[in-house]
Write a protein that holds these residues in place. Structure first.
Motif, PDB file in Angstrom:
ATOM      1  N   ALA A   1       0.894  -1.266   0.023  1.00 17.00           N
ATOM      2  CA  ALA A   1      -0.140   0.015  -0.093  1.00 17.00           C
ATOM      3  C   ALA A   1       0.828   1.366   0.007  1.00 17.00           C
ATOM      4  N   THR A   2       2.298   1.318   0.655  1.00 16.33           N
ATOM      5  CA  THR A   2       2.808   2.352   0.792  1.00 16.33           C
ATOM      6  C   THR A   2       3.992   2.567  -0.412  1.00 16.33           C
ATOM      7  N   ARG A   3       4.293   1.541  -1.241  1.00 14.27           N
ATOM      8  CA  ARG A   3       5.146   1.358  -2.254  1.00 14.27           C
ATOM      9  C   ARG A   3       4.630   2.597  -3.189  1.00 14.27           C
ATOM     10  N   GLY A   4       5.776   3.482  -3.431  1.00 23.34           N
ATOM     11  CA  GLY A   4       5.493   4.408  -4.308  1.00 23.34           C
ATOM     12  C   GLY A   4       4.547   5.355  -4.054  1.00 23.34           C
TER      13      GLY A   4
ATOM     14  N   VAL B   1       9.232   3.931  -0.713  1.00 26.24           N
ATOM     15  CA  VAL B   1       7.896   4.639  -0.614  1.00 26.24           C
ATOM     16  C   VAL B   1       7.932   5.846  -1.534  1.00 26.24           C
ATOM     17  N   VAL B   2       9.099   6.438  -2.002  1.00 28.67           N
ATOM     18  CA  VAL B   2       9.237   7.637  -2.817  1.00 28.67           C
ATOM     19  C   VAL B   2       9.677   7.124  -4.270  1.00 28.67           C
ATOM     20  N   ASP B   3       8.908   7.826  -5.290  1.00 23.35           N
ATOM     21  CA  ASP B   3       9.422   7.807  -6.661  1.00 23.35           C
ATOM     22  C   ASP B   3      10.817   8.537  -6.910  1.00 23.35           C
ATOM     23  N   GLU B   4      11.763   7.954  -6.669  1.00 20.63           N
ATOM     24  CA  GLU B   4      13.091   8.505  -6.841  1.00 20.63           C
ATOM     25  C   GLU B   4      13.305   9.206  -8.043  1.00 20.63           C
TER      26      GLU B   4
ATOM     27  N   PHE C   1      16.694   4.243   0.333  1.00 23.08           N
ATOM     28  CA  PHE C   1      16.540   4.192  -1.062  1.00 23.08           C
ATOM     29  C   PHE C   1      16.071   3.071  -1.405  1.00 23.08           C
ATOM     30  N   ASP C   2      15.554   2.861  -2.623  1.00 19.18           N
ATOM     31  CA  ASP C   2      14.446   1.902  -3.143  1.00 19.18           C
ATOM     32  C   ASP C   2      15.420   0.440  -3.207  1.00 19.18           C
ATOM     33  N   LYS C   3      16.905   0.662  -3.629  1.00 21.24           N
ATOM     34  CA  LYS C   3      17.692  -0.524  -3.777  1.00 21.24           C
ATOM     35  C   LYS C   3      18.821   0.017  -2.774  1.00 21.24           C
ATOM     36  N   GLU C   4      19.260  -0.767  -1.830  1.00 17.33           N
ATOM     37  CA  GLU C   4      20.343  -0.403  -0.826  1.00 17.33           C
ATOM     38  C   GLU C   4      21.403  -1.743  -0.914  1.00 17.33           C
ATOM     39  N   PRO C   5      22.718  -1.189  -0.823  1.00 19.05           N
ATOM     40  CA  PRO C   5      23.108   0.230  -1.044  1.00 19.05           C
ATOM     41  C   PRO C   5      22.961   0.862  -2.433  1.00 19.05           C
TER      42      PRO C   5
ATOM     43  N   HIS D   1      21.347   5.223   4.942  1.00 20.08           N
ATOM     44  CA  HIS D   1      20.601   4.678   6.055  1.00 20.08           C
ATOM     45  C   HIS D   1      21.117   4.723   7.531  1.00 20.08           C
ATOM     46  N   ILE D   2      21.303   5.842   8.062  1.00 21.42           N
ATOM     47  CA  ILE D   2      21.826   6.193   9.056  1.00 21.42           C
ATOM     48  C   ILE D   2      21.207   6.852  10.152  1.00 21.42           C
ATOM     49  N   ALA D   3      19.875   7.311   9.685  1.00 18.05           N
ATOM     50  CA  ALA D   3      19.042   8.259  10.591  1.00 18.05           C
ATOM     51  C   ALA D   3      18.769   7.422  12.168  1.00 18.05           C
ATOM     52  N   GLY D   4      18.624   6.180  12.164  1.00 17.83           N
ATOM     53  CA  GLY D   4      18.315   5.674  13.406  1.00 17.83           C
ATOM     54  C   GLY D   4      19.606   5.264  14.131  1.00 17.83           C
ATOM     55  N   VAL D   5      20.786   5.470  13.766  1.00 15.54           N
ATOM     56  CA  VAL D   5      22.077   4.557  14.271  1.00 15.54           C
ATOM     57  C   VAL D   5      23.077   6.170  14.812  1.00 15.54           C
ATOM     58  N   THR D   6      22.990   6.239  16.000  1.00 15.42           N
ATOM     59  CA  THR D   6      24.023   7.054  16.580  1.00 15.42           C
ATOM     60  C   THR D   6      24.585   6.146  17.407  1.00 15.42           C
ATOM     61  N   VAL D   7      25.653   6.813  18.286  1.00 16.74           N
ATOM     62  CA  VAL D   7      26.305   5.763  19.257  1.00 16.74           C
ATOM     63  C   VAL D   7      25.492   5.487  20.437  1.00 16.74           C
ATOM     64  N   GLU D   8      24.454   6.426  20.878  1.00 12.94           N
ATOM     65  CA  GLU D   8      23.560   6.141  22.116  1.00 12.94           C
ATOM     66  C   GLU D   8      22.676   5.024  21.490  1.00 12.94           C
ATOM     67  N   SER D   9      21.954   5.225  20.088  1.00 18.10           N
ATOM     68  CA  SER D   9      20.795   4.290  19.907  1.00 18.10           C
ATOM     69  C   SER D   9      21.443   2.927  19.411  1.00 18.10           C
TER      70      SER D   9
END
Length: 312
Positions: free
Chosen positions: A209-212, A236-239, A259-263, A283-291
């Motif tokens: 449902a969310t693709r594209g 989710v995004v049409d790049e 991104f649609d294809k990672e890396p 793909h680093i938004a959720g990755v910090t030292v603390e998290s």
């Protein structure tokens, strides 16, 4: 052979704790070694992954003793949940452990893109002094539109509200009576939200449902100069449509952490060449030292409890 297999990076003290309870194979590069990964799964009881390891039927067939999959993060689109359920395999994401990291990423990206001043170091150092070209916008009074109003979106709303953003949202899965809507203006349709927001931030899983869902038509309906942030899932995004909108000056900027294809390959990344006011991160938004410590600790504790209850 190892009872616990960890295929991607994990906080090493948490790995050491698991290793005190069961034989453990920790190889952050195992995700890119399909033959070695398949061989390692022969006696595996607990498999710990991030988002790149594809836990599909072919992989599950190589793991006849598998009882638990720990996900170092929250998205589950790389895990075949139906196939795991059919085998009675428990799947545990690290729910809540990286909410703050993603929320801070979204807010930072919004501020950077609205202000538009932080890509000018080379020009300033070269003596061009481009002040008029770098007159940006304030966050206060702008509308932040949240597509999806789950835990991370609500944390984002909390921080954004303190900066003076007006908060709006669209989420057909959150009932109208949910308390979240007391602080977030509820929109009935995606198009209504994206057409009203100065900053659109995506907070949805990748599903059929969310693709594209952020299509060329949706992008065309956004406010001129609006900013798009995707730290959710790339599909989710049409790049291609986003790149076109940026190059055409239709949007004021975008930040993509997924991104649609990672890396992201150089060939796929070429579509973003010469896009103005664009931030790309791996793909680093959720990755910090603390998290990373919180996520790893949560999954390690779940793995240790599972091993104690079902294996040892």
């Amino acid at each position: 052979m190892a009872r616990v297999v960890i295929t991607e990076f994990m906080d090493e003290p948490a790995v050491a704790d698991i290793a005190r309870h069961a034989e453990t194979l920790y190889d952050p590069a195992l995700v890119d070694k399909p033959e070695a990964l398949a061989a390692a799964l022969a006696d595996c009881v607990v498999l710990i992954v991030r988002n790149r390891t594809q836990v599909r039927p072919a992989l599950l067939e190589r793991a006849p003793h598998l009882e638990m999959v720990g996900r170092l993060g929250v998205g589950l689109d790389n895990i075949d949940m139906d196939a795991c359920a059919a085998r009675g395999i428990a799947v545990h994401p690290a729910t809540g452990a990286n909410d703050l990291s993603v929320a801070e990423y979204v807010i930072t990206a919004a501020l950077v893109l609205l202000r538009g001043a932080w890509g000018a170091s080379a020009a300033v150092a070269a003596g061009s002094w481009p002040r008029n070209a770098l007159i940006g916008r304030e966050a206060a009074g702008k509308t932040l539109g949240l597509v999806g109003v789950g835990r991370i979106a609500r944390e984002t709303a909390r921080i954004a509200g303190a900066l003076g953003f007006r908060i709006a949202g669209f989420d057909p899965l959150v009932p109208a009576e949910d308390p979240a809507w007391t602080a977030i203006l509820r929109h009935e349709t995606l198009e209504s939200l994206t057409g009203a927001a100065d900053v659109v931030s995506l907070h949805v899983p990748l599903t059929p449902a969310t693709r594209g869902m952020i299509s060329a038509a949706v992008l065309a309906g956004m406010k001129p100069g609006a900013v798009l942030i995707n730290a959710a899932r790339g599909g989710v995004v049409d790049e291609a449509a986003l790149a076109f909108a940026l190059k055409a000056g239709r949007l004021g900027g975008a930040a993509l952490d997924v991104f649609d294809k990672e890396p992201l390959s150089a060939a796929d990344g070429a579509r973003f060449a010469d896009c103005p006011n664009l931030l790309l991160t791996p793909h680093i938004a959720g990755v910090t030292v603390e998290s990373n410590e919180r996520v790893s600790r949560l999954i390690a504790d779940l793995a240790i409890r599972h091993l104690a209850r079902h294996v040892l």
